[in-house]
Design an enzyme around this catalytic site. Structure first.
Site: not given
Ligand SMILES: Cc1ncc(COP(=O)(O)O)c(C=O)c1O
Length: 441
Positions: A240, A274, A276, A313, A362
């Site tokens: 996040g 975690e 992303g 997005r 479209c």
């Molecule tokens: C369980 C979980 N972990 C990690 C992430 C990664 O989030 P971010 O890309 O914001 O770091 C998500 C994204 O929705 C998620 O659902």
């Protein structure tokens, strides 16, 4: 330090390659990724949290290109997955099964079987029913299933409502009261091993104290688990961490670490995270070409060859993406999102125009920017849509029977096509003009 995407001599580069050269080779629209950015961001998190030696499990959903996953596996990353398909991808890319976590509110029996078979690190369990199903499958297989409880701490991440996951009204995780009941149930079910506590409160979080507040909410629960002799090892703090979508935005990861570290240390558990978007977001651009410049009574439209099927997005989150021509004579050098960024209003040039940047699909929702002031552009020009490395290609679709674009990885002075552009034949694979078999109703 120069970022992966930067302007030099009035032209956009990814690492050492002018992106126009890539467009010439693979066509547009296409995604261009900097491998170095991905690997560097993994390292930045490890450095910021070095006091607790975190396991960084890259969130595959943000960008699941196999070539990038491989680079990260080689750099020692683990992976956060949400489906059998993502586990399969990670393993194909060389992931260690013992560094894979598996989240998601709707894990199916077949996916649980597969994850157990591969020997993943933990399931992030999101409901009582899921506990029961994992236990049943583990019992049948005569194994102990490693699990973490995903707690919904009811903390506001202060982000877009579609990517908020840690408030009590969201479908994710288990609230603290119900989590107490889960502990009793885990005790009764002999084949579950409670190894961790997991939280993930949302995405693109720009306030550095949100994660800390979420950890505070689960610390007493962690103490209770320990008192009850559950063999807890990990605190998974989720992902996040927000990034810059515009010049001057974004938070240094050390700002998050400053708030989170003492609380993680207080838990006495090993840290898993975690991320992303933090890793992938500014590691990619979407390159597109202006097909037409169209004037209406009210507006000037740049109609480009990329569309909402390539990058959705802006349409679904009203997300802002910085957009700029790939070439602009006289533009000063500098990194795209850096403090020295040349992409400021002062550098729009004397013929700047206000455009809606739209795709060929479209739908009126098919746009990348509305009412955006940009340097004057002409038909045939290349345009970069920045910060497109996360939730870009992975959310792409074939709407309007449009093939998804090529994905290219740049590695220093070289680049390679890590995913081919889809052909029309690819798109109709699996469809039939006439029945192969007819079933009686
Ligand atoms: C369980 C979980 N972990 C990690 C992430 C990664 O989030 P971010 O890309 O914001 O770091 C998500 C994204 O929705 C998620 O659902």
């Amino acid at each position: 330090m120069t970022e992966a995407f930067h302007y030099k001599g009035g032209e956009l580069y990814c690492e050492s390659i002018p992106v126009s050269k890539i467009a010439q080779k693979v066509g547009t629209p296409c995604y261009i990724y900097s491998q170095d950015h991905f690997v560097r961001q993994v390292q930045a998190i490890k450095d910021a949290f070095r006091d607790v030696q975190p396991l960084v499990c890259y969130a595959v959903k943000s960008n699941s290109n196999l070539g990038l996953l491989r680079a990260m596996a080689l750099a020692g990353a683990g992976f956060d997955t949400v489906s059998k398909g993502e586990i399969y991808r990670a393993l194909r890319a060389g992931a260690e099964p013992g560094k894979i976590v598996f989240a998601g509110v709707g894990k199916q029996a077949e996916e649980i079987e597969y994850a157990l078979e591969q020997g993943i690190l933990m399931f992030n369990v999101e409901s009582e029913s899921e506990l029961e199903l994992i236990s049943k499958i583990a019992a049948r297989r005569k194994v102990e299933a490693p699990i973490a409880l995903r707690i919904n701490p009811d903390v506001d991440p202060q982000t877009h409502k579609y990517i908020s996951t840690g408030k009590s009204e969201n479908k994710f995780g288990i609230d603290l009261k119900r989590a107490e009941d889960c502990l009793k149930r885990i005790r009764e079910l002999k084949n579950l091993r409670l190894k961790g506590i997991h939280i993930h409160i949302g995405s693109q979080i720009l306030k550095n104290d949100r994660h800390g507040e979420a950890i505070d909410r689960v610390l007493p629960f962690i103490e209770r688990c320990k008192k009850m002799d559950f063999p807890l090892e990990y605190l998974n703090v989720g992902g996040g961490y927000g990034i810059a979508y515009d010049v001057g935005q974004g938070v240094d990861i050390t700002e998050f670490a400053k708030v989170m570290l003492p609380k993680i240390q207080q838990s006495g558990l090993k840290m898993v995270s975690e991320p992303g978007r933090f890793i992938s977001g500014n590691g990619g651009v979407m390159l597109t070409q202006v097909i037409y410049v169209k004037k209406s009574a009210e507006k000037d439209f740049l109609i480009v060859d990329g569309a909402m099927n390539d990058l959705i997005r802006p349409t679904i989150y009203q997300a802002f993406h910085k957009i700029w021509p790939v070439k602009q004579q006289g533009l000063k050098d500098g990194s795209v999102m850096g403090a020295d960024s040349p992409l400021t209003d002062a550098n729009l040039g004397k013929d700047a125009q206000t455009y809606d940047v739209v795709g060929p699909i479209c739908e009126s929702g098919d746009y990348f920017a509305l009412g955006r002031k940009l340097p004057k552009m002409a038909e045939g020009e290349l345009v970069a849509v920045f910060s497109a490395g996360a939730y870009g290609a992975t959310m792409a679709s074939n709407y309007n029977t449009r093939g998804r674009g090529a994905e290219v990885i740049v590695n220093g002075h070289d680049y390679w096509v890590a995913r081919d552009r889809e052909t029309v034949e690819d798109l109709i694979r699996g469809e039939r003009l006439t029945p192969r078999e007819v079933f009686k109703g």
